[in-house]
Enzyme design. Structure first.
Site, PDB file in Angstrom:
ATOM      1  N   GLU A   1      -3.348   6.899   1.085  1.00 45.86           N
ATOM      2  CA  GLU A   1      -2.865   5.597   1.553  1.00 45.86           C
ATOM      3  C   GLU A   1      -1.439   5.733   2.076  1.00 45.86           C
ATOM      4  O   GLU A   1      -0.634   6.486   1.523  1.00 45.86           O
ATOM      5  CB  GLU A   1      -2.909   4.590   0.397  1.00 45.86           C
ATOM      6  CG  GLU A   1      -2.677   3.154   0.810  1.00 45.86           C
ATOM      7  CD  GLU A   1      -3.003   2.169  -0.322  1.00 45.86           C
ATOM      8  OE1 GLU A   1      -4.134   2.230  -0.847  1.00 45.86           O
ATOM      9  OE2 GLU A   1      -2.122   1.375  -0.691  1.00 45.86           O
TER      10      GLU A   1
ATOM     11  N   ASP B   1       1.605   3.096   3.239  1.00 46.75           N
ATOM     12  CA  ASP B   1       1.887   1.664   3.088  1.00 46.75           C
ATOM     13  C   ASP B   1       3.206   1.195   3.680  1.00 46.75           C
ATOM     14  O   ASP B   1       4.248   1.816   3.444  1.00 46.75           O
ATOM     15  CB  ASP B   1       1.972   1.294   1.597  1.00 46.75           C
ATOM     16  CG  ASP B   1       0.675   1.498   0.860  1.00 46.75           C
ATOM     17  OD1 ASP B   1      -0.370   1.517   1.512  1.00 46.75           O
ATOM     18  OD2 ASP B   1       0.721   1.620  -0.371  1.00 46.75           O
TER      19      ASP B   1
ATOM     20  N   GLU C   1       4.972  -2.470   2.978  1.00 45.00           N
ATOM     21  CA  GLU C   1       4.872  -3.722   2.238  1.00 45.00           C
ATOM     22  C   GLU C   1       6.190  -4.485   2.378  1.00 45.00           C
ATOM     23  O   GLU C   1       7.261  -3.938   2.079  1.00 45.00           O
ATOM     24  CB  GLU C   1       4.584  -3.466   0.759  1.00 45.00           C
ATOM     25  CG  GLU C   1       3.205  -2.881   0.505  1.00 45.00           C
ATOM     26  CD  GLU C   1       2.940  -2.624  -0.959  1.00 45.00           C
ATOM     27  OE1 GLU C   1       1.936  -3.139  -1.493  1.00 45.00           O
ATOM     28  OE2 GLU C   1       3.751  -1.899  -1.571  1.00 45.00           O
TER      29      GLU C   1
END
Length: 303
Positions: free
Chosen positions: A116, A118, A120
């Site tokens: 993953e 990311d 955010e």
């Protein structure tokens, strides 16, 4: 403390001072050339993934808005899965009092030991800065958070958030400025995403148990609905089936070429600028969580 979470070769290395965004405009001597990111409709590459009624479409689907209220947030995902490439999105974050909310843009594989990558964006109380958190999971292991303040207000205008992913590095970019590099450090025993195709996802959701000041600031539902706006749904990646282990174009795409295997000197300087002025947390320096720095932190990328 902070748990969770760019058909002709370069004529000259003088081009080292050009950003990934501008490099997308340059032709290379052989192989596929970088494609300039263009605004494409949402439906070409993406589909809603949950709470369909909380997504609104504008300008023929070239722009969308995600809504979060006390009942639900919402999100979307790419139609295809990809193994390496360049992915970007223009996003305008939730304005005003957005404490407790998280707007996310990330790639993720489907397996339990998943990979993953990311972005955010952690909401704030009015007048406080947004925090951008990045993380990298490899083989199911994450806990590699870095957090920065942005050098602009991300709620006033669209800004571009991009990921360059190849066999050599993962680069996070904000308006073509590298803010983080995660190098392939397999020689140090660190897993690197290379054989699990990933879908792209984005979502707007409530995370007031941790997102703002570690959960001290709760979501003020009187300010709902919270709205994040999107356009520029750019994908330039090697599409693969979920079952595929390798993409048969490895070494042939523009992102595999030498110019994209490391940052150039200008980009390293921009990254140091971000680190020195805007970084507020880096797991590599957290001796409470990591008495000994993780192996990848010994590389120049994650320091």
């Amino acid at each position: 403390m902070f748990l969770l979470s760019s058909r002709r070769k370069m004529a000259s290395r003088q081009m080292c001072c050009i950003s990934f965004g501008l490099l997308m405009l340059i032709t290379l001597a052989s192989g596929a050339a970088p494609r300039k990111p263009v605004d494409v409709p949402f439906g070409r590459n993406y589909v809603p993934s949950w709470a369909f009624d909380h997504i609104k479409y504008f300008n023929g689907g070239s722009e969308i808005q995600l809504y979060l209220d006390k009942y639900t947030g919402t999100g979307f995902q790419s139609k295809g899965s990809y193994l390496f490439g360049h992915f970007s999105m223009h996003v305008k974050m939730v304005a005003g009092d957005s404490a407790g909310t998280v707007t996310a843009f990330y790639l993720s594989s489907q397996n339990s030991e998943h990979d993953e990558i990311d972005f955010e964006f952690l909401g704030n109380r009015s007048g406080q800065p947004y925090i951008l958190q990045t993380n990298v999971y490899t083989g199911g292991k994450g806990d590699r958070e870095q957090r920065i303040y942005l050098w602009f207000d991300p709620t006033q205008n669209y800004h571009t958030y991009s990921i360059l992913w190849n066999l050599y590095q993962i680069v996070f970019l904000v308006d073509d400025v590298p803010i983080r590099v995660f190098k392939n450090s397999k020689e140090l025993g660190v897993k690197f995403p290379f054989n699990q195709p990933m879908k792209l996802y984005s979502s707007l959701w409530n995370a007031d148990d941790w997102a703002t000041r570690g959960g001290l600031e709760k979501t003020d539902w009187s300010k709902a609905p919270f709205v994040a706006s999107y356009k520029g749904f750019h994908i330039d990646g090697c599409e693969a089936s979920v079952q595929a282990k390798f993409c048969d174009t490895q070494g042939k795409r523009w992102w595999d070429q030498k110019e994209f295997q490391d940052l150039d000197s200008y980009q390293w300087n921009r990254l140091r600028w971000v680190r020195n002025k805007y970084t507020i947390y880096n797991y590599c320096n957290d001796r409470t969580r990591y008495p000994a720095a993780p192996p990848e932190c010994k590389r120049d990328g994650d320091i």
